[in-house]
Design a protein around this motif. Structure first.
Motif, PDB file in Angstrom:
ATOM      1  N   GLU A   7     -10.226   8.738  -5.909  1.00 20.13           N
ATOM      2  CA  GLU A   7     -10.850   7.900  -4.843  1.00 20.13           C
ATOM      3  C   GLU A   7     -10.478   8.125  -3.400  1.00 20.13           C
ATOM      4  N   PRO A   8      -9.200   8.304  -3.109  1.00 12.29           N
ATOM      5  CA  PRO A   8      -8.852   8.464  -1.925  1.00 12.29           C
ATOM      6  C   PRO A   8      -9.077  10.164  -1.449  1.00 12.29           C
ATOM      7  N   VAL A   9      -9.220  10.884  -2.343  1.00  9.18           N
ATOM      8  CA  VAL A   9      -9.696  12.265  -2.093  1.00  9.18           C
ATOM      9  C   VAL A   9     -11.168  12.249  -1.656  1.00  9.18           C
ATOM     10  N   ASN A  10     -11.934  11.573  -2.410  1.00  7.53           N
ATOM     11  CA  ASN A  10     -13.350  11.756  -2.142  1.00  7.53           C
ATOM     12  C   ASN A  10     -13.733  10.696  -0.793  1.00  7.53           C
ATOM     13  N   ASP A  11     -12.803   9.823  -0.580  1.00  5.45           N
ATOM     14  CA  ASP A  11     -12.996   9.003   0.817  1.00  5.45           C
ATOM     15  C   ASP A  11     -12.743   9.976   1.873  1.00  5.45           C
ATOM     16  N   ALA A  12     -11.558  10.678   1.685  1.00  3.54           N
ATOM     17  CA  ALA A  12     -11.198  11.858   2.835  1.00  3.54           C
ATOM     18  C   ALA A  12     -12.306  12.815   3.049  1.00  3.54           C
ATOM     19  N   PHE A  13     -12.825  13.417   2.028  1.00  2.00           N
ATOM     20  CA  PHE A  13     -13.728  14.454   2.029  1.00  2.00           C
ATOM     21  C   PHE A  13     -15.157  13.760   2.714  1.00  2.00           C
ATOM     22  N   THR A  14     -15.627  12.344   2.342  1.00  2.13           N
ATOM     23  CA  THR A  14     -16.612  11.554   2.800  1.00  2.13           C
ATOM     24  C   THR A  14     -16.555  11.533   4.249  1.00  2.13           C
ATOM     25  N   PRO A  66      -0.132  12.806   1.067  1.00  3.01           N
ATOM     26  CA  PRO A  66      -0.213  13.073  -0.115  1.00  3.01           C
ATOM     27  C   PRO A  66      -0.333  12.171  -1.138  1.00  3.01           C
ATOM     28  N   ILE A  67      -0.897  12.139  -2.192  1.00  5.48           N
ATOM     29  CA  ILE A  67      -1.082  11.305  -3.252  1.00  5.48           C
ATOM     30  C   ILE A  67      -0.003  11.190  -4.325  1.00  5.48           C
ATOM     31  N   PRO A  68       0.669   9.997  -4.213  1.00  7.07           N
ATOM     32  CA  PRO A  68       1.885   9.932  -5.178  1.00  7.07           C
ATOM     33  C   PRO A  68       1.585  10.352  -6.648  1.00  7.07           C
TER      34      PRO A  68
END
Length: 146
Positions: A15-22, A5-7
Motif C-alpha cells: 500500500e505505501p509503495v503503491n501510494d508513492a507510485f501513484t 524504507p518499509i520496515p
C-alpha cells in the motif's frame, strides 16, 4: 519524493509503495499536461532585431545583461503553468545564468543550413559576456528542484 524504507515484516507493505507510485505518476502526468500542446508564447527580441519585430515582442533586450529579459519571460511562462519563450534571431549577451523551469521551453530561431549570401538568415545566439558569473549560461531545473 523522499524514500522511506518499509520496515521488515510490515503487513500490507504494497500500500505505501503503491501510494508513492501513484503520487509520482500524478506529478509526471501534471508536468506532461503542462508541456504538451502549449500554445502560449512570450517573444523576446534581440537588441539587433528589426524594429517591427521589437514592436511585437513581449520583452526587448538592449544587448547588455540580456538574461534579465529572458529570465523575466521564462518566469512569466512558468507562472502561467508552462509555455514557450521564443527568442528572435540575433545576439543575446548574458552576464549571469538563465534558469529554465520545468514546463517552459526556450526556443531560438535557427539559421540557414546552406550558406547562400543572398538568402542568409541568422539564428539566435546566447553567449556569455566577459563579466559572466556562473557555471553555465542556461541552468535546467528538474521536476524535483523546480
Amino acid at each position: 519524493m523522499v524514500y522511506t524504507p518499509i520496515p521488515k515484516g510490515t503487513q500490507n507493505w504494497d500500500e505505501p509503495v503503491n501510494d508513492a507510485f501513484t503520487a509520482q505518476d500524478t506529478r509526471i502526468t501534471d508536468l506532461e499536461s503542462r508541456t504538451q500542446g502549449q500554445t502560449y508564447y512570450f517573444l523576446v527580441a534581440a537588441s539587433n532585431a528589426p524594429d517591427q519585430v521589437k514592436a511585437k515582442a513581449d520583452y526587448v533586450c538592449d544587448g547588455l545583461a540580456d538574461q534579465i529579459e529572458i529570465q523575466s519571460a521564462v518566469d512569466a511562462a512558468f507562472a502561467q503553468g508552462g509555455g514557450i519563450v521564443q527568442l528572435t534571431a540575433g545576439f543575446f549577451s548574458t552576464s549571469f545564468p538563465i534558469t529554465l523551469h520545468p514546463a517552459v521551453t526556450l526556443r531560438g530561431a535557427h539559421g540557414d543550413q546552406i550558406f547562400n549570401p543572398d538568402q542568409l538568415t541568422s539564428g539566435s545566439r546566447i553567449a556569455p559576456d566577459p563579466s559572466f558569473t556562473g557555471g553555465a549560461v542556461i541552468v535546467l531545473l528538474g521536476q524535483t528542484a523546480g
